[in-house]
Each structure stands twice: as C-alpha cells, then as structure tokens.
Design a protein around this motif. Structure first.
Motif, PDB file in Angstrom:
ATOM      1  N   ALA A 150       4.409 -23.158  -1.873  1.00  0.00           N
ATOM      2  CA  ALA A 150       3.449 -22.451  -2.722  1.00  0.00           C
ATOM      3  C   ALA A 150       2.695 -21.395  -1.915  1.00  0.00           C
ATOM      4  O   ALA A 150       2.489 -20.264  -2.367  1.00  0.00           O
ATOM      5  N   LYS A 151       2.291 -21.761  -0.691  1.00  0.00           N
ATOM      6  CA  LYS A 151       1.571 -20.809   0.156  1.00  0.00           C
ATOM      7  C   LYS A 151       2.467 -19.639   0.528  1.00  0.00           C
ATOM      8  O   LYS A 151       2.033 -18.483   0.524  1.00  0.00           O
ATOM      9  N   ALA A 152       3.726 -19.958   0.874  1.00  0.00           N
ATOM     10  CA  ALA A 152       4.672 -18.899   1.239  1.00  0.00           C
ATOM     11  C   ALA A 152       4.903 -17.956   0.057  1.00  0.00           C
ATOM     12  O   ALA A 152       4.967 -16.734   0.224  1.00  0.00           O
ATOM     13  N   GLU A 153       5.021 -18.535  -1.151  1.00  0.00           N
ATOM     14  CA  GLU A 153       5.240 -17.717  -2.346  1.00  0.00           C
ATOM     15  C   GLU A 153       4.045 -16.817  -2.616  1.00  0.00           C
ATOM     16  O   GLU A 153       4.202 -15.640  -2.946  1.00  0.00           O
ATOM     17  N   GLN A 154       2.827 -17.376  -2.450  1.00  0.00           N
ATOM     18  CA  GLN A 154       1.625 -16.580  -2.651  1.00  0.00           C
ATOM     19  C   GLN A 154       1.560 -15.446  -1.631  1.00  0.00           C
ATOM     20  O   GLN A 154       1.188 -14.311  -1.963  1.00  0.00           O
ATOM     21  N   LYS A 155       1.947 -15.763  -0.388  1.00  0.00           N
ATOM     22  CA  LYS A 155       1.937 -14.756   0.663  1.00  0.00           C
ATOM     23  C   LYS A 155       2.928 -13.640   0.357  1.00  0.00           C
ATOM     24  O   LYS A 155       2.633 -12.454   0.515  1.00  0.00           O
ATOM     25  N   ASN A 156       4.134 -14.028  -0.105  1.00  0.00           N
ATOM     26  CA  ASN A 156       5.146 -13.040  -0.461  1.00  0.00           C
ATOM     27  C   ASN A 156       4.693 -12.171  -1.628  1.00  0.00           C
ATOM     28  O   ASN A 156       4.944 -10.961  -1.656  1.00  0.00           O
ATOM     29  N   GLU A 157       4.048 -12.806  -2.612  1.00  0.00           N
ATOM     30  CA  GLU A 157       3.560 -12.054  -3.761  1.00  0.00           C
ATOM     31  C   GLU A 157       2.489 -11.053  -3.336  1.00  0.00           C
ATOM     32  O   GLU A 157       2.456  -9.917  -3.821  1.00  0.00           O
ATOM     33  N   ALA A 158       1.632 -11.497  -2.401  1.00  0.00           N
ATOM     34  CA  ALA A 158       0.590 -10.597  -1.907  1.00  0.00           C
ATOM     35  C   ALA A 158       1.204  -9.403  -1.185  1.00  0.00           C
ATOM     36  O   ALA A 158       0.784  -8.253  -1.364  1.00  0.00           O
ATOM     37  N   LYS A 159       2.246  -9.672  -0.375  1.00  0.00           N
ATOM     38  CA  LYS A 159       2.934  -8.591   0.330  1.00  0.00           C
ATOM     39  C   LYS A 159       3.584  -7.630  -0.665  1.00  0.00           C
ATOM     40  O   LYS A 159       3.550  -6.414  -0.475  1.00  0.00           O
ATOM     41  N   ALA A 160       4.218  -8.231  -1.702  1.00  0.00           N
ATOM     42  CA  ALA A 160       4.873  -7.397  -2.710  1.00  0.00           C
ATOM     43  C   ALA A 160       3.858  -6.510  -3.427  1.00  0.00           C
ATOM     44  O   ALA A 160       4.131  -5.333  -3.704  1.00  0.00           O
ATOM     45  N   ASP A 161       2.680  -7.070  -3.721  1.00  0.00           N
ATOM     46  CA  ASP A 161       1.638  -6.292  -4.388  1.00  0.00           C
ATOM     47  C   ASP A 161       1.168  -5.148  -3.501  1.00  0.00           C
ATOM     48  O   ASP A 161       0.969  -4.013  -3.975  1.00  0.00           O
ATOM     49  N   VAL A 162       0.984  -5.456  -2.212  1.00  0.00           N
ATOM     50  CA  VAL A 162       0.543  -4.416  -1.266  1.00  0.00           C
ATOM     51  C   VAL A 162       1.590  -3.313  -1.166  1.00  0.00           C
ATOM     52  O   VAL A 162       1.271  -2.121  -1.181  1.00  0.00           O
ATOM     53  N   LYS A 163       2.880  -3.733  -1.074  1.00  0.00           N
ATOM     54  CA  LYS A 163       3.966  -2.759  -0.972  1.00  0.00           C
ATOM     55  C   LYS A 163       4.040  -1.892  -2.226  1.00  0.00           C
ATOM     56  O   LYS A 163       4.238  -0.669  -2.138  1.00  0.00           O
ATOM     57  N   ALA A 164       3.894  -2.527  -3.393  1.00  0.00           N
ATOM     58  CA  ALA A 164       3.940  -1.778  -4.647  1.00  0.00           C
ATOM     59  C   ALA A 164       2.796  -0.773  -4.717  1.00  0.00           C
ATOM     60  O   ALA A 164       2.982   0.370  -5.164  1.00  0.00           O
ATOM     61  N   GLU A 165       1.628  -1.201  -4.255  1.00  0.00           N
ATOM     62  CA  GLU A 165       0.470  -0.309  -4.262  1.00  0.00           C
ATOM     63  C   GLU A 165       0.688   0.871  -3.320  1.00  0.00           C
ATOM     64  O   GLU A 165       0.364   2.023  -3.653  1.00  0.00           O
ATOM     65  N   GLN A 166       1.268   0.577  -2.142  1.00  0.00           N
ATOM     66  CA  GLN A 166       1.551   1.649  -1.176  1.00  0.00           C
ATOM     67  C   GLN A 166       2.568   2.638  -1.743  1.00  0.00           C
ATOM     68  O   GLN A 166       2.421   3.850  -1.577  1.00  0.00           O
ATOM     69  N   GLU A 167       3.600   2.099  -2.396  1.00  0.00           N
ATOM     70  CA  GLU A 167       4.617   2.974  -2.982  1.00  0.00           C
ATOM     71  C   GLU A 167       4.023   3.839  -4.096  1.00  0.00           C
ATOM     72  O   GLU A 167       4.383   5.012  -4.237  1.00  0.00           O
ATOM     73  N   LYS A 168       3.124   3.238  -4.877  1.00  0.00           N
ATOM     74  CA  LYS A 168       2.490   3.999  -5.953  1.00  0.00           C
ATOM     75  C   LYS A 168       1.641   5.143  -5.386  1.00  0.00           C
ATOM     76  O   LYS A 168       1.669   6.271  -5.882  1.00  0.00           O
ATOM     77  N   LYS A 169       0.909   4.819  -4.312  1.00  0.00           N
ATOM     78  CA  LYS A 169       0.090   5.856  -3.682  1.00  0.00           C
ATOM     79  C   LYS A 169       0.966   6.970  -3.120  1.00  0.00           C
ATOM     80  O   LYS A 169       0.641   8.153  -3.234  1.00  0.00           O
ATOM     81  N   ALA A 170       2.091   6.549  -2.476  1.00  0.00           N
ATOM     82  CA  ALA A 170       3.009   7.547  -1.909  1.00  0.00           C
ATOM     83  C   ALA A 170       3.589   8.424  -3.009  1.00  0.00           C
ATOM     84  O   ALA A 170       3.727   9.650  -2.844  1.00  0.00           O
ATOM     85  N   GLU A 171       3.929   7.803  -4.146  1.00  0.00           N
ATOM     86  CA  GLU A 171       4.470   8.558  -5.272  1.00  0.00           C
ATOM     87  C   GLU A 171       3.437   9.535  -5.826  1.00  0.00           C
ATOM     88  O   GLU A 171       3.760  10.682  -6.173  1.00  0.00           O
TER      89      GLU A 171
END
Length: 242
Positions: free
Chosen positions: A98-119
C-alpha cells in the motif's frame, strides 16, 4: 510295547477296593498325572488376569493418552502460531504494498504535473513564436527581410536577391496573385501568393510559427524557400518556374 502296571494286576486284585485304588493310582502315574496335581498344561483353564497388572496397564494407557493429548495440543498451538505469524507477515506485506502504491501514485502525479507545466511552456513559446513570426511588414522589402530572419532560425538558405528575383517573375510582388490558367489550375490546385505556391506544397513545407495561409506574404516566402532548398538546394538556384 509298553505294558502298564494296571494290566499286570490279577483279576482278584482288580476287584478289591485296594486293587481298585491301586489301579487308579497306577493309571494316574501311567498317564503322568499325580492325584491332586494340576496335571501340567493339559486341560488347564486360562489364567485369570492379575489385578495389579491390569491396573498398571490402565495407568500406562492413561499416561499414553495424556502424552498424546499433550502432543496434539502442542501441534495445534504450533499451527495456530504459524498461522498468526503468516497473517502478521501478510499484513506487513500488504502494508508495504500500500505504501509503495501510494508512493508510485505520488510520483505519477508529480510527473503528470511536470509534463503539464512543460506543455504549457511549449504552448506559450509556440504562441509567442507565432506572434513573433506573424507578418508585420507592409511591403515587399519588409516581407523578404522578415522571411529571411525566420529562414535563418530554421537553417533555410536563400539570399535577398534570389528571393526577390523569383517573386518579381512569379507574381510581380502581389501577395494575392492567383494563376488560374496553368496545369496546376486545371488540376484544381492553382498557384497562389508571392512565389506562386500550390496548396499541397505549401502544406508540406509550411514552417511552424508562420500563418497557415498560402497567400500570407511571409508564410508564402518561407514555405517556398523551404521547398526550393529541398528540391534545388536554394531559391538562389531557381531561375524559372519551379
């Protein structure tokens, strides 16, 4: 052949009381059984269980049963402990997952936010670039110079003289000129603009940031020079219709 002592008695001895007693004794001796004795194993009744021995057997049985029960209890407890341990480990693993999944989701959210900003940045840059490349000049000299500035950024060759020479020959400097009589016009794609470019060629060689309008002066010059560079090396090498 063995003759028993009873057989050797005479008739008188056999009929007397003494003789009968003697005969009985002799017969008993002959059979190997003394009067009043057990007579060996033959004819003996089964031995009765000894009370003390029976009690000891019962005690031993109870002791064995108690031991077996104790072992069963130990086994049951071991199984219970093993199950509890497995359950604890399962919960631990589930917690880690569960912790690993939450961590991965947090990373995915950060990456998505970075990609959106880059776009967004790319979009802003594209808008800014398009605004910078929009046609600002209002005469042929200004259009050619603005087109050359964009061509330099894109690595497209073409001198001022070579561009102007071909513009004068093709359209006389009129950005709205349309050829409605040549082979291209008969095919349904008339040549248009300063350098008389057909629509399919303009679309294929259009440069990002310029207007997507074949009659726009700067967009037409840049696209035509991009095509000439691909086919002839440069607009400077074009001396006739192309």
């Amino acid at each position: 052949m063995r003759i028993s002592a009873y057989t050797r008695l005479n008739r008188k001895q056999k009929t007397t009381t003494i003789g009968l007693a003697a005969a009985a004794g002799i017969t008993a001796l002959t059979a190997g059984i003394a009067p009043g004795s057990d007579g060996g194993d033959a004819g003996r009744s089964p031995a009765k269980p000894v009370a003390g021995h029976s009690a000891n057997a019962d005690a031993a049985g109870e002791k064995q049963a108690t031991a077996t029960k104790g072992e069963h209890a130990k086994d049951t407890k071991s199984v219970q402990l093993a199950g509890a341990s497995a359950g604890h480990q399962t919960k631990a693993y589930q917690g880690k997952d569960a912790k690993a999944e939450q961590k991965n989701e947090a990373k995915a959210d950060v990456k998505a936010e970075q990609e959106k900003k880059a776009e967004d940045v790319r979009a802003d840059r594209g808008s800014s670039r398009a605004a910078d490349r929009a046609t600002k000049a209002d005469n042929l000299d200004g259009w050619i110079k603005q087109a050359q500035s964009i061509m330099k950024e894109e690595g497209i060759p073409g001198s001022y003289h070579g561009i102007k020479k071909n513009i004068i020959r093709e359209s006389g400097g009129d950005p709205n000129a349309v050829n409605d009589w040549d082979i291209n016009a008969k095919k349904g794609t008339p040549s248009k603009g300063l350098l008389q470019t057909i629509q399919p060629t303009f679309d294929a060689y259009h440069v990002e940031g310029t207007k997507k309008d074949v009659t726009d002066p700067v967009a037409n010059i840049v696209a035509a020079c991009n095509y000439a560079a691909d086919k002839y090396g440069s607009m400077d090498n074009v001396n006739s219709a192309y």
